[in-house]
Motif scaffolding. Sequence first.
Motif, short mmCIF file in Angstrom:
data_model
loop_
_atom_site.label_atom_id
_atom_site.label_comp_id
_atom_site.label_asym_id
_atom_site.label_seq_id
_atom_site.Cartn_x
_atom_site.Cartn_y
_atom_site.Cartn_z
N GLN A 1 51.13 27.40 24.11
CA GLN A 1 51.78 28.31 25.05
C GLN A 1 51.20 28.08 26.45
N PRO A 2 51.75 27.17 27.21
CA PRO A 2 51.22 26.85 28.55
C PRO A 2 51.18 28.06 29.49
N SER A 3 51.97 29.08 29.21
CA SER A 3 52.00 30.27 30.09
C SER A 3 50.97 31.31 29.69
N LEU A 4 50.06 30.94 28.81
CA LEU A 4 49.12 31.92 28.26
C LEU A 4 48.16 32.48 29.30
N LEU A 5 48.00 31.78 30.43
CA LEU A 5 47.08 32.25 31.47
C LEU A 5 47.78 32.95 32.63
N ASN A 6 49.05 33.26 32.47
CA ASN A 6 49.80 33.87 33.57
C ASN A 6 49.20 35.21 34.02
N HIS A 7 48.90 36.09 33.05
CA HIS A 7 48.34 37.39 33.40
C HIS A 7 46.93 37.25 33.97
N THR A 8 46.18 36.28 33.44
CA THR A 8 44.83 36.04 33.96
C THR A 8 44.88 35.58 35.41
N THR A 9 45.84 34.69 35.71
CA THR A 9 46.01 34.20 37.07
C THR A 9 46.39 35.35 38.02
N LYS A 10 47.27 36.21 37.55
CA LYS A 10 47.70 37.35 38.36
C LYS A 10 46.54 38.31 38.59
N TRP A 11 45.73 38.50 37.58
CA TRP A 11 44.56 39.38 37.67
C TRP A 11 43.56 38.87 38.71
N LEU A 12 43.27 37.58 38.69
CA LEU A 12 42.33 37.01 39.65
C LEU A 12 42.93 36.95 41.06
N THR A 13 44.21 36.74 41.14
CA THR A 13 44.88 36.75 42.44
C THR A 13 44.75 38.11 43.10
N GLN A 14 44.94 39.17 42.31
CA GLN A 14 44.81 40.53 42.84
C GLN A 14 43.37 40.80 43.26
N ALA A 15 42.40 40.29 42.48
CA ALA A 15 40.99 40.48 42.83
C ALA A 15 40.67 39.82 44.16
N ALA A 16 41.20 38.62 44.38
CA ALA A 16 40.97 37.92 45.65
C ALA A 16 41.59 38.70 46.81
N ALA A 17 42.79 39.26 46.56
CA ALA A 17 43.44 40.05 47.60
C ALA A 17 42.64 41.31 47.92
N ASP A 18 42.05 41.92 46.89
CA ASP A 18 41.27 43.14 47.10
C ASP A 18 40.07 42.88 48.01
N LEU A 19 39.50 41.70 47.92
CA LEU A 19 38.32 41.39 48.71
C LEU A 19 38.64 41.20 50.20
N THR A 20 39.89 41.07 50.54
CA THR A 20 40.26 40.96 51.96
C THR A 20 40.43 42.33 52.60
N MET A 21 40.31 43.37 51.76
CA MET A 21 40.44 44.74 52.29
C MET A 21 39.06 45.23 52.72
N SER A 22 38.62 46.36 52.27
CA SER A 22 37.34 46.91 52.74
C SER A 22 36.41 47.22 51.58
N PRO A 23 35.90 46.22 50.91
CA PRO A 23 35.03 46.49 49.77
C PRO A 23 33.63 46.85 50.21
N PRO A 24 32.96 47.74 49.46
CA PRO A 24 31.55 48.00 49.74
C PRO A 24 30.73 46.82 49.31
N THR A 25 29.57 46.66 49.91
CA THR A 25 28.74 45.51 49.57
C THR A 25 27.47 45.96 48.87
N CYS A 26 26.83 45.03 48.19
CA CYS A 26 25.55 45.31 47.54
C CYS A 26 24.46 45.39 48.59
N PRO A 27 23.33 45.97 48.24
CA PRO A 27 22.20 45.97 49.18
C PRO A 27 21.84 44.56 49.58
N ASP A 28 21.35 44.41 50.80
CA ASP A 28 21.03 43.08 51.31
C ASP A 28 19.99 42.40 50.45
N THR A 29 20.27 41.16 50.07
CA THR A 29 19.32 40.34 49.33
C THR A 29 19.44 38.94 49.86
N SER A 30 18.54 38.09 49.43
CA SER A 30 18.51 36.72 49.94
C SER A 30 19.74 35.93 49.56
#
Length: 467
Positions: A201-230
């Motif tokens: 089923q070559p389309s088996l990763l369609n939902h996974t691709t959509k999920w990661l695409t949304q995650a990348a889009a979310d990071l262009t908004m205003s995410p909180p960051t972790c405490p400063d580290t090296s």
Amino acid sequence: MPDVEKSVPPKDLGDSEGRSCKPETSGPPHEDKSGPEDPPPCSLEGKVKETVHNAFWDHLKEQLSATPPDFSCALELLKEIKEILLSLLLPRQNRLRTEIEEALDTDLLKQEAEHGALKVLYLSKYVLNMMALLCAPLRDEAVQKLENITDPVWLLRGIFQVLGLMKMDMVNYTIQSLQPHLQEHSIQYERAKFQELLNKQPSLLNHTTKWLTQAAADLTMSPPTCPDTSDSSSLAGPSPNEATNNSEPLSPTMVLCQGFLNLLLWDPENEEFPETLLMDRTRLQELKSQLHQLTIMASVLLVASSFSGSVLFGSPQFVDKLKRITKSLLEDFHSRPEEAILTVSEQVSQEIHQSLKNMGLVALSSDNTASLMGQLQNIAKKENCVHSVIDQRIRLFLKCCLVLGVQRSLLDLPGGLTLIEAELAELGQKFVNLTHHNQQVFGPYYTEILETLISPTQALETKVESV
């Protein structure tokens, strides 16, 4: 059976003829637990088992006390003890193996028994010395206590009890040693099975691709960051001030972390769940439920502290009591949220009022009590400002756990979360363990997808962890 995860490797793996390398385990001496777990002592099965055990040892005592003594049971016991001792040896401990074989030679012992010359107590003392050499450090005290027993029957009985624990120590150590190999096999097996399905089923990763695409889009908004580290600057994504004009490249690792966090907000009605996480969906739902419960608990404690001051909340016992009350009353929150939060507000208000009174402090006035109960009841609403802030801070903590690890994330907890530090650590570790295993199995697929979402130059900078 002792907890495998609590077992630890022996102190010295290089001593080929000394203490055998078994992990330390916990628990009082008891009958051999190498088989199925013992039934409760008060149960019928437990009473029957205890009766059989006692009857056996009574029979052994009768045999050894007879004139002349009957050594038939003693020979069987010594034979079994020999087999257990040999099973505790490492392959390289050849000298000890030879020594045990000679000291507990079955044919020789049988000849001594036939001539009435079998020295049961002497042989038991030899076994004790060998046990002291082979046992894990935690068993030293139990073995030493046996050295004071002079009755051969009680001594043999005690030997079998401690040997049962030593057998489980060896089982735990063996399992612990095999865990990395089993985990590696599990990772390779899961990936191979998924690849077989993907080939069909070559389309088996369609939902996974959509999920990661949304995650990348979310990071262009205003995410909180972790405490400063090296090393967090490249992983934590853009800061709020950079959100609208983000010049920083996306990190593949951070996109995946954001994706995992998004799963804790997943709408149960949304059927487009990532294919690579279907096996973990139930566990993720459980973590989501725990997160929600902790959000309400921390919110309740934060509001309650503003009405009771530092005197009450300076007492760990008082805080723990409020946490227990809140946790128990929130068990039915999903089925009847309004009733549950109303009961929480009543119980917490009553506890604060009574505790202030018991300490001779000014108790809550009727107006303050009404205000406290009202604010506590509003906590259940997602739009409530306290609920919203605590929820965001817990998610920020979980994000930092994925990036920095649980222990480092606990060093700088956001305000309002210190009172639930232990609960957060447990939640964070569960989340990290789940996502880490998933990442190890499906890392190659995530890397391939992320390379299409992120510029080729940056995709080469940080590969998704895989095996």
